[in-house]
Structures are given as structure tokens and as C-alpha cells.
Scaffold this active site. Structure first.
Site, PDB file in Angstrom:
ATOM      1  N   ARG A  71       0.839  -1.213   0.000  1.00 38.15           N
ATOM      2  CA  ARG A  71       0.000   0.000   0.000  1.00 38.15           C
ATOM      3  C   ARG A  71       0.870   1.258   0.000  1.00 38.15           C
ATOM      4  NH1 ARG A  71      -4.774  -0.765   4.288  1.00 38.15           N
ATOM      5  NH2 ARG A  71      -5.269   1.330   3.526  1.00 38.15           N
ATOM      6  N   ILE A 108      -5.529   6.803   5.613  1.00 37.37           N
ATOM      7  CA  ILE A 108      -4.189   6.755   6.203  1.00 37.37           C
ATOM      8  C   ILE A 108      -3.133   7.180   5.179  1.00 37.37           C
ATOM      9  CG2 ILE A 108      -4.883   4.955   7.841  1.00 37.37           C
ATOM     10  CD1 ILE A 108      -3.469   2.878   6.095  1.00 37.37           C
ATOM     11  N   ASP A 109      -3.586   7.644   4.013  1.00 28.71           N
ATOM     12  CA  ASP A 109      -2.667   7.867   2.883  1.00 28.71           C
ATOM     13  C   ASP A 109      -1.844   9.153   2.953  1.00 28.71           C
ATOM     14  OD1 ASP A 109      -4.523   9.871   2.080  1.00 28.71           O
ATOM     15  OD2 ASP A 109      -5.616   8.437   0.834  1.00 28.71           O
ATOM     16  N   HIS A 124      -7.859   6.590  11.747  1.00 31.09           N
ATOM     17  CA  HIS A 124      -7.327   5.244  11.560  1.00 31.09           C
ATOM     18  C   HIS A 124      -5.803   5.193  11.450  1.00 31.09           C
ATOM     19  CE1 HIS A 124     -11.552   3.890  10.012  1.00 31.09           C
ATOM     20  NE2 HIS A 124     -11.496   4.072  11.304  1.00 31.09           N
ATOM     21  N   CYS A 173      12.959  -0.793  15.650  1.00 27.92           N
ATOM     22  CA  CYS A 173      13.171   0.494  16.315  1.00 27.92           C
ATOM     23  C   CYS A 173      14.634   0.581  16.762  1.00 27.92           C
ATOM     24  CB  CYS A 173      12.250   0.507  17.532  1.00 27.92           C
ATOM     25  SG  CYS A 173      12.342   1.942  18.587  1.00 27.92           S
ATOM     26  N   SER A 214     -18.328   4.989   2.579  1.00 29.79           N
ATOM     27  CA  SER A 214     -19.532   4.150   2.571  1.00 29.79           C
ATOM     28  C   SER A 214     -20.258   4.279   3.906  1.00 29.79           C
ATOM     29  CB  SER A 214     -19.150   2.687   2.317  1.00 29.79           C
ATOM     30  OG  SER A 214     -18.205   2.261   3.275  1.00 29.79           O
ATOM     31  N   GLU A 240     -22.027   7.343  -5.236  1.00 31.02           N
ATOM     32  CA  GLU A 240     -23.251   6.543  -5.082  1.00 31.02           C
ATOM     33  C   GLU A 240     -23.769   6.698  -3.656  1.00 31.02           C
ATOM     34  OE1 GLU A 240     -21.636   2.715  -6.165  1.00 31.02           O
ATOM     35  OE2 GLU A 240     -21.227   2.226  -4.067  1.00 31.02           O
TER      36      GLU A 240
HETATM   37  P1  OAD Z   1     -15.160   2.320   1.337  1.00 28.40           P
HETATM   38  O1  OAD Z   1     -14.380   1.605   0.300  1.00 28.40           O
HETATM   39  O2  OAD Z   1     -16.012   1.528   2.242  1.00 28.40           O
HETATM   40  O3  OAD Z   1     -16.088   3.398   0.630  1.00 28.40           O
HETATM   41  C1  OAD Z   1     -15.585   4.282  -0.327  1.00 28.40           C
HETATM   42  C2  OAD Z   1     -16.692   5.226  -0.699  1.00 28.40           C
HETATM   43  O4  OAD Z   1     -16.177   6.159  -1.614  1.00 28.40           O
HETATM   44  C3  OAD Z   1     -17.909   4.559  -1.353  1.00 28.40           C
HETATM   45  O5  OAD Z   1     -19.082   5.066  -0.749  1.00 28.40           O
HETATM   46  C4  OAD Z   1     -17.802   4.992  -2.819  1.00 28.40           C
HETATM   47  O6  OAD Z   1     -19.071   5.142  -3.417  1.00 28.40           O
HETATM   48  C5  OAD Z   1     -17.112   6.333  -2.661  1.00 28.40           C
HETATM   49  N1  OAD Z   1     -16.351   6.800  -3.837  1.00 28.40           N
HETATM   50  C6  OAD Z   1     -15.626   6.080  -4.730  1.00 28.40           C
HETATM   51  N2  OAD Z   1     -15.021   6.882  -5.609  1.00 28.40           N
HETATM   52  C7  OAD Z   1     -15.354   8.163  -5.273  1.00 28.40           C
HETATM   53  C8  OAD Z   1     -15.026   9.450  -5.789  1.00 28.40           C
HETATM   54  N3  OAD Z   1     -14.224   9.599  -6.837  1.00 28.40           N
HETATM   55  N4  OAD Z   1     -15.546  10.533  -5.176  1.00 28.40           N
HETATM   56  C9  OAD Z   1     -16.370  10.399  -4.102  1.00 28.40           C
HETATM   57  N5  OAD Z   1     -16.719   9.208  -3.585  1.00 28.40           N
HETATM   58  C10 OAD Z   1     -16.210   8.109  -4.142  1.00 28.40           C
HETATM   59  O7  OAD Z   1     -14.120   3.235   2.144  1.00 28.40           O
HETATM   60  P2  OAD Z   1     -14.314   3.956   3.566  1.00 28.40           P
HETATM   61  O8  OAD Z   1     -15.711   4.384   3.753  1.00 28.40           O
HETATM   62  O9  OAD Z   1     -13.249   4.966   3.669  1.00 28.40           O
HETATM   63  O10 OAD Z   1     -10.656   1.040   7.853  1.00 28.40           O
HETATM   64  O11 OAD Z   1     -14.000   2.756   4.535  1.00 28.40           O
HETATM   65  C11 OAD Z   1     -13.955   3.002   5.929  1.00 28.40           C
HETATM   66  C12 OAD Z   1     -12.905   2.150   6.572  1.00 28.40           C
HETATM   67  O12 OAD Z   1     -13.094   0.770   6.193  1.00 28.40           O
HETATM   68  C13 OAD Z   1     -11.487   2.435   6.126  1.00 28.40           C
HETATM   69  O13 OAD Z   1     -10.899   3.508   6.818  1.00 28.40           O
HETATM   70  C14 OAD Z   1     -10.790   1.149   6.434  1.00 28.40           C
HETATM   71  C15 OAD Z   1     -11.808   0.195   5.892  1.00 28.40           C
HETATM   72  O14 OAD Z   1     -11.779  -1.079   6.426  1.00 28.40           O
HETATM   73  C16 OAD Z   1      -9.615   0.416   8.395  1.00 28.40           C
HETATM   74  O15 OAD Z   1      -8.736  -0.106   7.734  1.00 28.40           O
HETATM   75  C17 OAD Z   1      -9.610   0.434   9.880  1.00 28.40           C
END
Ligand code: OAD
Length: 272
Positions: A71, A108-109, A124, A173, A214, A240
Site C-alpha cells: 500500500r 491513512i494515505d 485510523h 526500532c 460508505s 453513489e
Molecule cells: P469504502 O471503500 O467503504 O467506501 C468508499 C466510498 O467512496 C464509497 O461510498 C464509494 O461510493 C465512494 N467513492 C468512490 N469513488 C469516489 C469518488 N471519486 N468521489 C467520491 N466518492 C467516491 O471506504 P471507507 O468508507 O473509507 O478502515 O471505509 C472506511 C474504513 O473501512 C477504512 O478507513 C478502512 C476500511 O476497512 C480500516 O482499515 C480500519
């Protein structure tokens, strides 16, 4: 996006004194970072708990590091997109006008920071920090590969039974302890101070922007109903519907990199 919805949103933005923003992987999608649950998402390819959990680490820390090394490799060449920049500009302009602005990210990017975000809560953790399991110290580390042994290791294969990396090949470390990624894994608690900072940012905010998430992972997703209960207006920017779309007063459908600049930069200056 309809003109009226956009105008109503911008008028709310102009009146707001306190703004919070919750972002997820979607805000970085246009920078080339994969999301988790959509097409091409990481959790479509991998079972999350086999790579991002304390159990996975216990089983094979080298495999976990291989995942994070991969990553980091992907993220290294990625740059903030116009969505990250628009949020950073909004923050700067809003602060200058005396407003309170909190950006809460699940990402985290490091792209919000690169774009110039200042008051950022990283719920996160960070892909670019490592934590020593012996002394607990957290250090910045932008090395790719994370150690020479990981050079060219590519994406991990959790099905492989044989361990590919020895303990000596993991990052260490200066105290001698093994270092792990400074991120939150499934089954781990978020840092209390981060949760408190996020809650303080949401508490009493006039407007919450929910961008590219999401909204299915808690406690992050819980900030949306919390803001709603406190009377905030909620605006979603996503390609979406998400799990919280029904709570939103404004829904702008499209990529964050395209929608955010046009939505935020056109907003007139904040009223005195
Ligand atoms: P998800 O992959 O669950 O959701 C990504 C969201 O971004 C979806 O609702 C897509 O529709 C939307 N999306 C995609 N492309 C887009 C764009 N160009 N512009 C706007 N929206 C777009 O990712 P997260 O919601 O971030 O946690 O997931 C939450 C957490 O689940 C992450 O932080 C990670 C993961 O497991 C850990 O690793 C602890």
C-alpha cells in the site's frame, strides 16, 4: 447537481460558523488509491481480517507488513487531487474568517496533509508512521520498501502457508523492538484523543460534509447521526448512495475531485 440545491448548500456554507468534514477512501480514489468496498476495492480482493487485524499480526507479521509495504508503494507516487485541495482551501479561508473547521479522515494515505490540511484528525492512523512494540514510540517512516527484504515483494497472498519474511527482516526500532504499522486494525480501539477531537469538531457544528465514505465502519460513521442529532445540516459528496444518505440534507453525486472545487470554491466569502 441542481442549481437550487447547490445554492441552498452554499448559503448554508456562508452562514456556518463551525464546519466538520468526514472523509473516506473515495476522496483519494481520483488520486489513484483504491477504495475498500467498491469495484477494485481492497476488501474485494482480500479478507480484511487476514491482513489488518491483531490475529493476522500474531499469525504472520511479515505478511501484514507485505500488505502495508504494498500500500505504501502504491501511495508513494500518488498526489492530492482537486478534492483534497478544495478542502484545504476551504479550511484556510474559513479559519481566516474566524470559523472553526475540523477535518476528520478515515484515510491513512497522507494526502489531506500533503494538500495543506491543518486541523486533521486521523481516526485510523497513518500509513507513514510505525510504532515500536517494545518502547511504544511512534516515528515517521516514508521508506519504500519498508526494509530491503520487502523490495519487489508486490501484493501479498494470504493463502500462502509458508512465511516469507523472518523476524530479522521486519522493521526495527532503535531500541531493538519490532515495529508495526501505526494504523488501527479490525478489532482495535481508536485512540481516545482522536475520538475526543473528532467529537469536539462535530459537536455543535452547523454543517457536516461527508465525502467519499460508505459510512459502514464505526465509530467513524457514528459522527453523522451525532451531528444530525445536534441539528447540523449534512451534505454528502459521493459517486453513489452510502449508509447515511437518508440522513443528508444535501446529496451531491459525483467524484469528490470534480464536485468539491466547484461546490466549495464558488461559495461566497463567509459573512463577518
Ligand atoms: P469504502 O471503500 O467503504 O467506501 C468508499 C466510498 O467512496 C464509497 O461510498 C464509494 O461510493 C465512494 N467513492 C468512490 N469513488 C469516489 C469518488 N471519486 N468521489 C467520491 N466518492 C467516491 O471506504 P471507507 O468508507 O473509507 O478502515 O471505509 C472506511 C474504513 O473501512 C477504512 O478507513 C478502512 C476500511 O476497512 C480500516 O482499515 C480500519
Amino acid at each position: 447537481m441542481s442549481a437550487t440545491s447547490r445554492e441552498r448548500f452554499q448559503s448554508s456554507l456562508r452562514r456556518a460558523r463551525k464546519i466538520a468534514v468526514l472523509t473516506g477512501a473515495g476522496v483519494s480514489a481520483e488520486s489513484g488509491i483504491p477504495t475498500f468496498r467498491g469495484a477494485g476495492g481492497l476488501w474485494r480482493r482480500y479478507q480484511a481480517t487476514s491482513l489488518a487485524s491483531p490475529e493476522a499480526w500474531q499469525r504472520d507479521p511479515g505478511l501484514v507488513w507485505e500488505f502495508y509495504n504494498h500500500r505504501r508503494e502504491r501511495a508513494l507516487g500518488c498526489r492530492p487531487n482537486p478534492g483534497h485541495h478544495a478542502l484545504a482551501r476551504l479550511e484556510a479561508r474559513f479559519r481566516e474568517a474566524g470559523g472553526v473547521f475540523t477535518l476528520i479522515t478515515q484515510n491513512i494515505d497522507g494526502l489531506h496533509e500533503q494538500a495543506g490540511a491543518r486541523d486533521l484528525v486521523r481516526l485510523h492512523g497513518s500509513l507513514w508512521q510505525v510504532r515500536c512494540l517494545s518502547c511504544g514510540s511512534v516515528t515517521e517512516n516514508r521508506g519504500v520498501p519498508i526494509t530491503p527484504a520487502f523490495a519487489g515483494s508486490g501484493s501479498p497472498d494470504p493463502e500462502t502457508r509458508a512465511r516469507r519474511f523472518t523476524a530479522a527482516e521486519l522493521p526495527h526500532c532503535s531500541c531493538g523492538g519490532v515495529q508495526r504499522p501505526h494504523v488501527v486494525w479490525f478489532g482495535e480501539a481508536l485512540k481516545e484523543s482522536d475520538l475526543a477531537a473528532a467529537a469536539a469538531g462535530v459537536d455543535g457544528c452547523d454543517l457536516l460534509l461527508v465525502v467519499g465514505t460508505s459510512a459502514v465502519v464505526y465509530p467513524a460513521a457514528g459522527f453523522v447521526p451525532l451531528a444530525k442529532r445536534h441539528g447540523a445540516l449534512i451534505a454528502e459528496i459521493n459517486v453513489e448512495p452510502s449508509a447515511v444518505t437518508s440522513l443528508c440534507d444535501f446529496v451531491f453525486t459525483g467524484g469528490a475531485g470534480e464536485i468539491l472545487p466547484s461546490l466549495l470554491d464558488l461559495a461566497p466569502a463567509l459573512a463577518p
